[in-house]
Design an enzyme around this catalytic site. Structure first.
Site: not given
Lengths: 73, 189
Positions: B35, B64, B67, B135, B165, B168
């Site tokens: 991340e 991110e 995360h 990703e 993910e 994204h």
């Protein structure tokens, strides 16, 4: 037809030292197939979306893949 | 500029005392596809990307960091009460020798985070393709960690992060489509 998982059987030779893993699978999540997301797709209820990590069923990819979606494990 | 909300993006609950999982989770903290790499990669690339996709890189880069904070919470919870003996038994002896119970940006094998994990080529397509690949690699890493973890609460959070993910990657793919469309349009001028 779209499946979130693809499986194949790698060659296992008679002199391979370890037992075969049998079927080997890899993930093919929906983002590979969706292209540009069309407008007005069906949405999860908001609480469910916060839990699942996406607002759209079309992008939801549970892991480990549930059996009914083709998982072999 | 950022505003900080003093809560996690998704709750992090750890049920089992299993410091070994922390050793694996560090891959998502300071690993090549972790991340930290993701946040710094996107937030840095956005200066030299076409205007239409700057906002996307800002939004995803910011998420991110949220995360990263979740991963940090997991690692901290799994290791904070571990004795030196337990750290050693979990394969974290070297980490303990170097950092005690502190977190550090290194990967599961102990290599420190390096800027060479990320790239900014200045070419929008090259950069977005790197982002898509990042990703997918992060998604795969989450899968491998879930495969090794039997902590249902922790896995619940990891599954949420894995799904992010996927989303994204979808958005970066759409960004490529936007830039492709723009390129086509210019040919008609």
């Amino acid at each position: 037809m779209y499946t979130p998982i693809k499986c194949y059987q790698p060659y296992h030779g008679p002199f391979d030292p370890c037992p075969s893993r049998g079927t080997v699978c890899y993930q093919t999540p929906p983002n590979l197939y969706l292209g540009f997301q069309p407008p007005n797709l069906q949405q999860f209820p908001i609480q469910e979306a916060l839990y699942k990590g996406t607002l759209w069923p079309a992008l939801y990819d549970p892991y480990p893949t549930p059996l009914e979606k083709g998982a072999k494990r | 500029m950022w505003y900080y909300e003093k809560k996690l993006q998704y709750p992090v609950k750890v049920t089992e005392c299993n410091p070994r999982l922390a050793k694996y989770l560090i891959e998502q903290y300071g690993g090549a596809d972790g991340e930290l790499s993701a946040a710094l990669r996107y937030l840095n690339q956005r200066y030299s990307i076409p205007d239409k996709v700057i906002g996307l890189l800002t939004d995803i880069g910011t998420e991110e960091f949220a995360h990263l904070e979740m991963i940090a919470t997991m690692i901290y919870k799994l290791t904070k009460d571990a004795t030196p003996e337990q750290m050693k038994a979990a394969g974290l002896g070297a980490h303990y020798a170097n950092h005690d119970h502190a977190l550090y940006y290194n990967n599961a094998a102990g290599s420190a985070w390096t800027a060479t994990y990320i790239q900014a080529k200045g070419d929008p397509i090259a950069d977005l393709y790197e982002d898509i690949a990042a990703e997918e690699k992060a998604r795969a890493t989450y899968q491998w960690i879930i495969n090794m973890s039997d902590d249902p609460c922790l896995n619940d959070s990891l599954k949420f992060l894995r799904e992010r993910e996927v989303v994204h990657s979808q958005r970066f793919r759409e960004a490529v489509e936007i830039l492709k469309f723009e390129k086509d349009r210019k040919q008609f001028f």
